[in-house]
Design a protein around this motif. Sequence first.
Motif, PDB file in Angstrom:
ATOM      1  N   PRO A  36       2.411 -17.192  -8.049  1.00 45.93           N
ATOM      2  CA  PRO A  36       3.341 -16.106  -7.128  1.00 45.93           C
ATOM      3  C   PRO A  36       3.389 -14.798  -7.841  1.00 45.93           C
ATOM      4  O   PRO A  36       3.651 -14.970  -9.051  1.00 45.93           O
ATOM      5  N   VAL A  37       3.130 -13.822  -7.175  1.00 44.59           N
ATOM      6  CA  VAL A  37       3.659 -12.652  -7.540  1.00 44.59           C
ATOM      7  C   VAL A  37       4.120 -11.665  -6.739  1.00 44.59           C
ATOM      8  O   VAL A  37       3.861 -11.583  -5.425  1.00 44.59           O
ATOM      9  N   ARG A  38       5.379 -11.146  -7.140  1.00 49.66           N
ATOM     10  CA  ARG A  38       6.163 -10.361  -6.158  1.00 49.66           C
ATOM     11  C   ARG A  38       5.768  -8.992  -6.518  1.00 49.66           C
ATOM     12  O   ARG A  38       6.192  -8.549  -7.635  1.00 49.66           O
ATOM     13  N   VAL A  39       5.526  -8.041  -5.371  1.00 48.73           N
ATOM     14  CA  VAL A  39       4.899  -6.633  -5.356  1.00 48.73           C
ATOM     15  C   VAL A  39       6.208  -5.965  -4.938  1.00 48.73           C
ATOM     16  O   VAL A  39       6.807  -6.276  -3.902  1.00 48.73           O
ATOM     17  N   ARG A  40       6.448  -4.908  -5.814  1.00 52.01           N
ATOM     18  CA  ARG A  40       7.566  -4.021  -5.492  1.00 52.01           C
ATOM     19  C   ARG A  40       7.316  -2.933  -4.615  1.00 52.01           C
ATOM     20  O   ARG A  40       6.015  -2.510  -4.462  1.00 52.01           O
TER      21      ARG A  40
END
Length: 651
Positions: A647-651
Amino acid sequence: MTSRDTGHARHDSASHAPRGSVAALTIAATGIVYGDIGTSPLYALDQIFLGHGGVPLTHENVLGGISLVIWTLTVIVAIKYAIFVLRAQNDGEGGVFALYGLLHRYKRRGIMIFLWSLMLGAGLLFGDGIITPAISVLSAVEGLGVAAPALGHAVIPVTALLLTVLFAVQVKGTSGIGRVFGPILIVWFIVLAILGAHQIAHHTEILQAFNPVHGLMFLGRVGLYEALLVLGALMLVVTGGEAMYADMGHFGALPIRISWFTLVYPALLLNYLGQGAYLLSGTPIVGGKIFYSLVPPGLLYPMILLATIATIIASQALISGAFSLASQATGLGLFPRLQVLHTHHAHAGQIYIPFVNWALYVGCIVLVITFGSSSALGAAYGLAVCGVMVITSLAMFPVSRLCWGWGTIATGLLWGTLTTINGSFLLASSLKFLEGGFVPLSIGIAVFLVMATWRWGRKATFAAYSEKETMTITQLIQFHRSSRYFMERTAVLMTPKPLRDESDRTPALLQLLWDRYGVLPRNLIFVEVTHRKVPYIHDDRYVVTVFDKERNRGSIISVELSFGFMEEPNVERALEGMARLKEIDLPTDRRQWIVHVSNENLLPARSMGLIRRLRLRLFMFLRLVSQPAYYYYGLGDEVQLSAEILPVRVR
């Protein structure tokens, strides 16, 4: 302690240089480079004198119109492209992405605007790649309506059939038929010259058109609006001129210049002058096609066949150019990683991209059915070409100053003048926006948005991925040295950035594997792929950093592999070569490797605004049509892959 070693690329500059004698390359260049501009006589003057830019066929107007054609060819193609733009070589390559690579190395303020404009230019070239096959083949087949008016209704079906066959055979490659392109186009240009010379001999007064005053007086006489319509139609004369620069890497500048000045340029001048002489004669125009009116009735069907073959060759060059453009954009990190099939084992540049091929096909068929004639489609044609030429002229300002060391005055005089001329054509072509000019512009903007979004998404994903807390190389070495048990199969981990120092943080994928299993591979190799903004890598192909190495306990090594945007980035093959040379601790048998890769599950940050969320949605869609990075890099053919979802949370 760490140690480093660098490896050289396994080819020198000669490996990608054009192969063959100057004569052979000149013949080949004639068939590939000049197909588009060489078939412009089929429809260009129809637009000027009979189309939306139509003007009364008086003696003065014919001289003025032909004078504008002569000097448009001379200034834009012979002077701008053949003499000056071909000097802007990026390791022997040309085209908008070669200019992009030339300028990308300069981090000066203001350069970014030129890079963005070149991305837009690439998008416009895709639009050109859709329109050119449609208008070229359509204009040739329209000769049926001239030879036999009863066959006029068959023009659209025959054109659609020819285009269908043309795009269907792309998967087979063009190496076999490519050898005959040059000779056929040479015959075509000789025929153009003969047809024109025959008419000139009967009406030599057309030679007065070499005086540019006739063209200037013509523009002043017809009025501002009509003059702009004529300028817009004039762009059809030089469509395909940009191919001289785009195809420079295949043939070299010298063969392209020789072919232009000894055959193509004289043949085009003679044919346009011949069409003008025919108009001066007052003889009725047959079927509304000036070009076919020059052909003796008994030779009309053979001429239609030759014209059709010439337009198919021109279309083939545009389609192959679109494949190359998409491949280069991918290598520069500006385009999704589409599936690429190599159609010739000995020539890496001969490729087939299914998605691009069928997108072009659908676009061509829609245009043929929607517009219905080359005259109507001509309104959609010039805007894309004008846009690319203006962008090229603008990009030559910093190229001349930074790469060639020109002074401000010389740069401003030459490129300021040429930009003004190209800008006037762009302004004129914009009048045809609602009549079809919106087509290439819309395609160009859409492709530009794709490239800009892909570029942004990759950077945003990398930034979010890099923020994850992971162990350092120092900690990894400690864990490795204190381990009692190891996974025996050599592990290769793809990393998003080079690892050079012990203070660098390991990729999140390794942290996940360590947290899950608590066991490290005996031999661990980090691999990072760098795409430099150059066509080819001549030296320092790879950098090997050894962080830890003991005979009984294995090793931890980092490898940075570099590729140019014209090269095939086959990581599996490169690693196998390094293993064979004992430069890394890796079995030469690929089946003994295991490659660990990650698939990022992109999630929007809770604070992300609406516009960025929409942009992220588009990027996620592009990821669906894009090959995973590991397949694009040639991994997974023989090597076992282990994929983890992160999981990668993009800003």
